[in-house]
Design a protein around this motif. Sequence first.
Motif, PDB file in Angstrom:
ATOM      1  N   MET A   1       9.373  10.699  -0.550  1.00 21.25           N
ATOM      2  CA  MET A   1       8.621   9.483  -0.838  1.00 21.25           C
ATOM      3  C   MET A   1       7.394   9.807  -1.687  1.00 21.25           C
ATOM      4  SD  MET A   1       8.669   6.133  -0.117  1.00 21.25           S
ATOM      5  CE  MET A   1       9.381   5.792   1.498  1.00 21.25           C
ATOM      6  N   ASN A   2       6.780  10.965  -1.433  1.00 27.68           N
ATOM      7  CA  ASN A   2       5.636  11.392  -2.240  1.00 27.68           C
ATOM      8  C   ASN A   2       6.001  11.502  -3.715  1.00 27.68           C
ATOM      9  OD1 ASN A   2       3.762  11.578  -0.188  1.00 27.68           O
ATOM     10  ND2 ASN A   2       4.089  13.753   0.182  1.00 27.68           N
ATOM     11  N   ARG A   3       7.134  12.148  -3.998  1.00 24.74           N
ATOM     12  CA  ARG A   3       7.577  12.312  -5.389  1.00 24.74           C
ATOM     13  C   ARG A   3       7.790  10.951  -6.056  1.00 24.74           C
ATOM     14  NH1 ARG A   3      10.275  17.479  -6.479  1.00 24.74           N
ATOM     15  NH2 ARG A   3      10.066  18.835  -4.668  1.00 24.74           N
ATOM     16  N   ASP A   4       8.480  10.077  -5.349  1.00 20.20           N
ATOM     17  CA  ASP A   4       8.761   8.754  -5.906  1.00 20.20           C
ATOM     18  C   ASP A   4       7.476   7.956  -6.092  1.00 20.20           C
ATOM     19  OD1 ASP A   4      11.444   9.364  -5.886  1.00 20.20           O
ATOM     20  OD2 ASP A   4      11.842   8.373  -3.970  1.00 20.20           O
TER      21      ASP A   4
ATOM     22  N   LEU B   1      -4.145  10.205  -3.369  1.00 18.22           N
ATOM     23  CA  LEU B   1      -3.256  10.774  -4.391  1.00 18.22           C
ATOM     24  C   LEU B   1      -3.566  12.254  -4.607  1.00 18.22           C
ATOM     25  CD1 LEU B   1      -2.813   8.252  -7.372  1.00 18.22           C
ATOM     26  CD2 LEU B   1      -1.124   8.951  -5.669  1.00 18.22           C
ATOM     27  N   ARG B   2      -4.854  12.585  -4.612  1.00 19.63           N
ATOM     28  CA  ARG B   2      -5.243  13.989  -4.788  1.00 19.63           C
ATOM     29  C   ARG B   2      -4.656  14.855  -3.679  1.00 19.63           C
ATOM     30  NH1 ARG B   2     -11.506  15.064  -4.606  1.00 19.63           N
ATOM     31  NH2 ARG B   2     -11.112  14.339  -2.481  1.00 19.63           N
ATOM     32  N   ASP B   3      -4.639  14.344  -2.451  1.00 18.28           N
ATOM     33  CA  ASP B   3      -4.056  15.096  -1.335  1.00 18.28           C
ATOM     34  C   ASP B   3      -2.561  15.317  -1.549  1.00 18.28           C
ATOM     35  OD1 ASP B   3      -6.509  15.210  -0.106  1.00 18.28           O
ATOM     36  OD2 ASP B   3      -6.143  13.485   1.208  1.00 18.28           O
ATOM     37  N   ILE B   4      -1.890  14.303  -2.094  1.00 19.25           N
ATOM     38  CA  ILE B   4      -0.459  14.456  -2.378  1.00 19.25           C
ATOM     39  C   ILE B   4      -0.260  15.493  -3.475  1.00 19.25           C
ATOM     40  CG2 ILE B   4       1.610  13.294  -3.233  1.00 19.25           C
ATOM     41  CD1 ILE B   4       0.597  10.715  -1.935  1.00 19.25           C
ATOM     42  N   PHE B   5      -1.089  15.438  -4.514  1.00 19.12           N
ATOM     43  CA  PHE B   5      -1.019  16.446  -5.575  1.00 19.12           C
ATOM     44  C   PHE B   5      -1.171  17.842  -4.976  1.00 19.12           C
ATOM     45  CE2 PHE B   5      -1.170  13.092  -8.546  1.00 19.12           C
ATOM     46  CZ  PHE B   5      -1.061  13.586  -9.842  1.00 19.12           C
ATOM     47  N   LYS B   6      -2.150  18.005  -4.106  1.00 14.73           N
ATOM     48  CA  LYS B   6      -2.412  19.318  -3.518  1.00 14.73           C
ATOM     49  C   LYS B   6      -1.243  19.800  -2.661  1.00 14.73           C
ATOM     50  CE  LYS B   6      -7.479  19.339  -3.548  1.00 14.73           C
ATOM     51  NZ  LYS B   6      -8.722  19.399  -2.734  1.00 14.73           N
ATOM     52  N   SER B   7      -0.530  18.864  -2.042  1.00 16.29           N
ATOM     53  CA  SER B   7       0.627  19.253  -1.237  1.00 16.29           C
ATOM     54  C   SER B   7       1.722  19.883  -2.093  1.00 16.29           C
ATOM     55  CB  SER B   7       1.178  18.046  -0.473  1.00 16.29           C
ATOM     56  OG  SER B   7       1.833  17.145  -1.348  1.00 16.29           O
ATOM     57  N   PHE B   8       1.680  19.586  -3.405  1.00 11.44           N
ATOM     58  CA  PHE B   8       2.616  20.193  -4.356  1.00 11.44           C
ATOM     59  C   PHE B   8       1.933  21.296  -5.177  1.00 11.44           C
ATOM     60  CE2 PHE B   8       4.541  15.929  -3.757  1.00 11.44           C
ATOM     61  CZ  PHE B   8       5.813  16.324  -3.344  1.00 11.44           C
TER      62      PHE B   8
ATOM     63  N   TYR C   1      -9.501   2.033  -6.542  1.00 11.28           N
ATOM     64  CA  TYR C   1     -10.228   2.406  -5.331  1.00 11.28           C
ATOM     65  C   TYR C   1     -10.353   3.919  -5.193  1.00 11.28           C
ATOM     66  CZ  TYR C   1      -9.082  -2.426  -4.199  1.00 11.28           C
ATOM     67  OH  TYR C   1      -8.948  -3.787  -4.238  1.00 11.28           O
ATOM     68  N   GLN C   2     -11.514   4.371  -4.779  1.00 12.46           N
ATOM     69  CA  GLN C   2     -11.750   5.790  -4.562  1.00 12.46           C
ATOM     70  C   GLN C   2     -10.820   6.343  -3.484  1.00 12.46           C
ATOM     71  OE1 GLN C   2     -15.772   6.736  -3.449  1.00 12.46           O
ATOM     72  NE2 GLN C   2     -15.413   8.931  -3.347  1.00 12.46           N
ATOM     73  N   GLU C   3     -10.616   5.566  -2.438  1.00 10.48           N
ATOM     74  CA  GLU C   3      -9.751   6.014  -1.331  1.00 10.48           C
ATOM     75  C   GLU C   3      -8.344   6.318  -1.821  1.00 10.48           C
ATOM     76  OE1 GLU C   3      -8.012   4.351   2.947  1.00 10.48           O
ATOM     77  OE2 GLU C   3      -9.591   3.243   1.893  1.00 10.48           O
ATOM     78  N   HIS C   4      -7.828   5.461  -2.698  1.00  7.61           N
ATOM     79  CA  HIS C   4      -6.476   5.674  -3.215  1.00  7.61           C
ATOM     80  C   HIS C   4      -6.429   6.931  -4.073  1.00  7.61           C
ATOM     81  CE1 HIS C   4      -2.788   4.897  -5.576  1.00  7.61           C
ATOM     82  NE2 HIS C   4      -2.376   4.283  -4.478  1.00  7.61           N
ATOM     83  N   ALA C   5      -7.468   7.143  -4.892  1.00 12.91           N
ATOM     84  CA  ALA C   5      -7.529   8.346  -5.730  1.00 12.91           C
ATOM     85  C   ALA C   5      -7.555   9.602  -4.862  1.00 12.91           C
ATOM     86  CB  ALA C   5      -8.760   8.293  -6.632  1.00 12.91           C
ATOM     87  N   GLU C   6      -8.308   9.563  -3.786  1.00 14.79           N
ATOM     88  CA  GLU C   6      -8.411  10.731  -2.902  1.00 14.79           C
ATOM     89  C   GLU C   6      -7.102  10.989  -2.172  1.00 14.79           C
ATOM     90  OE1 GLU C   6     -11.782   9.695  -0.550  1.00 14.79           O
ATOM     91  OE2 GLU C   6     -13.243  10.417  -2.046  1.00 14.79           O
TER      92      GLU C   6
END
Length: 305
Positions: A117-120, A155-162, A148-153
Amino acid sequence: MSFTSDVKKELTQNFATTGTLLALVRMNGSINIFGGLTLSIATENAGTAKYIYKMLLELYEIRAEIRVHQKTTLSKNRVYTVFIDEGAGELLDELSLADSLLLDNGVPEFVKNDELMNRDYLRGAFLSAGTLHNPEKGEYQLSIANVYQEHAEDLRDIFKSFELNARIIERKNRWILYLSKAEEIMDFLTLIGAMQARLKFEDAKMIREMRGLANRQSNFENANIAKAVAASQETINAIRFLNEKKALEQLPPQLLEIAKLRQENPEATIKELGELMEPPLGKSGVNHRLRKIVEAANELKIGEK
């Protein structure tokens, strides 16, 4: 067509997925509850609008309407709005967005712990608000704008998971998530299913690096040529000075020989001068004798003061 448009066009050729649709609704969707619940998903990319329409039809059998209008801002871009009247409430329930579009500003919780789901979701996020600089121009940057800042943060966590080291900056009331390393951008393109774009990016990067290497090599060679010319001119000036002072013929035979060869062959390289001698002399030997001639001229100049 921009590089960003090429990437988005390729992404719209992927299969319809809930995660991709979810990101587009979450980031670009707005609801209207007056006169009945409706959902609108806006984009400035016609291909993305068609892709949203396709996903709604394939995944939820919802036949939406695509509306087009011209922006009133200076950009005058067209805006494509995918409008959902019938079934809007059911769709929001299916996507678990019934309340979050109004109350929650982050990535939905059920997305965060699901790698597929993260990839999609990342694919949808890039389709929603992503840009990618043309790598041929040498500026490597991929970014996704967030309201929103919360959404950006999140997303950043998802990026970091990869293992993608994304950063966030605030710009014009938007929170911009970005990557600036070429390797990470290529990994991201692979992750979201844009392999053709990744290959084009890699080719552009390689060509630019080869051009840079060629330019550096050329600059290095030019610098060496300039240095050799300057050294040659210094020696010629020294020989002329010694000749004017009737001191040239007083040089030792080996220095006199190389002095005359330099006078006769002012453009010859050190190697070529050495090959003209009998017997031939190596570059270090030629350099040593030429330095001795310059030293002799300098000593004579000092003695005249």
